[in-house]
Design a protein around this motif. Structure first.
Motif, mmCIF file in Angstrom:
data_model
loop_
_atom_site.group_PDB
_atom_site.id
_atom_site.type_symbol
_atom_site.label_atom_id
_atom_site.label_comp_id
_atom_site.label_asym_id
_atom_site.label_seq_id
_atom_site.Cartn_x
_atom_site.Cartn_y
_atom_site.Cartn_z
ATOM 1 N N HIS A 131 1.099 -1.397 0.304
ATOM 2 C CA HIS A 131 -0.093 0.074 0.063
ATOM 3 C C HIS A 131 0.607 1.573 -0.473
ATOM 4 O O HIS A 131 0.669 1.521 -0.568
ATOM 5 C CB HIS A 131 -1.315 -0.020 1.132
ATOM 6 N N HIS A 185 -8.063 8.646 3.120
ATOM 7 C CA HIS A 185 -7.547 8.864 2.038
ATOM 8 C C HIS A 185 -8.441 9.448 0.895
ATOM 9 O O HIS A 185 -8.230 9.727 0.354
ATOM 10 C CB HIS A 185 -8.179 7.425 1.096
ATOM 11 N N HIS A 196 -3.256 10.386 8.257
ATOM 12 C CA HIS A 196 -2.786 9.923 7.502
ATOM 13 C C HIS A 196 -1.484 10.709 6.544
ATOM 14 O O HIS A 196 -1.103 9.549 5.701
ATOM 15 C CB HIS A 196 -3.788 9.386 7.135
ATOM 16 N N HIS A 248 1.702 8.953 5.696
ATOM 17 C CA HIS A 248 2.158 8.395 4.450
ATOM 18 C C HIS A 248 3.257 9.520 3.651
ATOM 19 O O HIS A 248 4.549 9.084 3.541
ATOM 20 C CB HIS A 248 1.670 8.979 2.901
HETATM 21 ZN ZN LIG Z 1 -2.808 4.994 3.735
#
Ligand SMILES: [Zn+2]
Ligand SMILES: [Zn+2]
Length: 370
Positions: free
Chosen positions: A96, A197, A226, A230
């Motif tokens: 991912h 997301h 998040h 990332h």
């Molecule tokens: Zn993610």
């Protein structure tokens, strides 16, 4: 032949507990005592934290080291979450991160919200790449948990159910402490792949779908930040500000005080800011290059100037810090003043940068039409 492409075990498992949860609801409401909610809360927190602190930050990202006893706690408690073994989970999660927003991302949000949330589970064909998790394959505890995952999961959950039955009606134990807990941990984890997301702000990596969202952080023990995650996945923190709700970070940090965890990796603020400045600059200059008005020319110049000043100050700071190490006592006193001044400058540069980029990004949003 769609039915051949479906992971029936996963589909039947997920569908059944949803159905049981709804079907049994009318019969258990009377039996839901405070002990049932306590049992639910306790197993939800244990299973959830084992996934976030263990599967995610310890195994998938190696963001800190842990003693075997801590690992065992994680590897056993994580079976309360029913997300398969740490090995498989980390494998998919590394994919991912490496291929986010592309076809190789197992739960790419580009294939739709529900695909990222849960549908991917029912059709995913895993081509297990041992090289991707070579480090974890060398960890005997992880390998053990993977090999005996099903037995461990059934065993741990049976013990938990048995214990719960001592304090409440068995039906309430099954419904609240097992079914509702699995439901809650599943959907909260899945939110990270779907909602995190989609719904939130992109402060650290504007080119990614991942977002920062405080509400999600609340539901997921801090995993809602998040976008930062990332951008800087090696950091053991996801919520980096003192006011960010990140119980996973608090747990790992607290455990480090008694030696259970060590080598907690953090990305230094200035380093984070340096990456952000260079990324923001490229992104916004690109965007402004497509504009024709005078303001955009002026803004481009300002952005470049601010970024240069920022970079120069950061370079000066790291130079001063390096010099400080082997400096004499008198020289150190002088350097200390200089370092303090540079830190102040960088803070001010950063504030100005954030203000200017925010304004520019809003004024020249991608969907902006003239
Ligand atoms: Zn993610
Ligand atoms: Zn991650």
């Amino acid at each position: 032949m769609l039915h051949r492409k479906i992971n029936w075990t996963t589909l039947v498992f997920v569908a059944s507990y949803h159905l049981l949860l709804v079907g049994l609801a009318p019969f258990v409401f009377g039996a839901l005592t405070w002990t049932a909610w306590l049992g639910f809360g306790f197993t939800f927190v244990a299973g959830g934290l084992a996934i976030t602190a263990g599967y995610h930050r310890l195994y998938a990202h190696r963001a800190y080291d842990a003693r075997p006893v801590f690992e065992w706690a994680v590897l056993l408690a994580s079976t309360l979450a029913f997300q398969w073994s740490a090995l498989v989970w980390s494998h998919d999660h590394r994919l991912h991160h490496n291929h986010v927003d592309t076809d190789k991302d197992p739960y790419s949000v580009k294939k739709g919200f529900w695909h990222a949330h849960m549908l991917w589970l029912f059709t995913y064909r895993r081509e297990f790449d041992t090289a991707l998790v070579a480090d974890l394959l060398r960890n005997p505890r992880v390998v053990f948990q993977d090999r005996y995952y099903l037995a461990l999961a059934v065993g741990v959950n049976a013990v938990v159910l048995g214990l719960a039955c001592l304090f409440m009606h068995p039906l309430a134990a099954l419904w609240a402490v097992v079914l509702l807990r699995i439901f809650a941990v599943h959907h909260c984890t899945w939110f990270i792949n779907s909602l995190a997301h989609v719904w939130g702000s992109r402060t650290y990596a504007r080119e990614l779908s991942a977002v920062d969202n405080a509400v999600l952080a609340f539901l997921t023990f801090g995993e809602g930040y998040h976008n930062y995650h990332h951008a800087f996945a090696a950091d053991y923190r996801n919520g980096v500000r003192w006011y960010h709700f990140d119980p996973t970070k608090w747990l790992v940090r607290t455990a480090s005080f008694i030696g259970l965890t060590s080598r907690l990796r953090v990305i230094q603020d200035v380093r984070v800011q340096k990456v952000l400045v260079s990324k923001d600059k490229d992104l916004l200059l690109n965007r402004l290059a497509a504009e024709v008005d005078e303001l955009s020319v002026d803004l481009s110049r300002k952005l470049e100037h601010l970024a240069d000043v920022f970079d120069a100050n950061v370079a000066a700071l790291s130079g001063a810090l390096a010099e400080f190490r082997d400096a004499s006592k008198e020289k150190r006193a002088l350097l200390r003043i200089e370092i303090r001044r540079l830190r102040r400058e960088i803070r001010a540069n950063w504030k100005a940068w954030v203000a200017l980029t925010r304004w520019t990004a809003r004024r020249y949003a991608p969907a902006h039409c003239h």
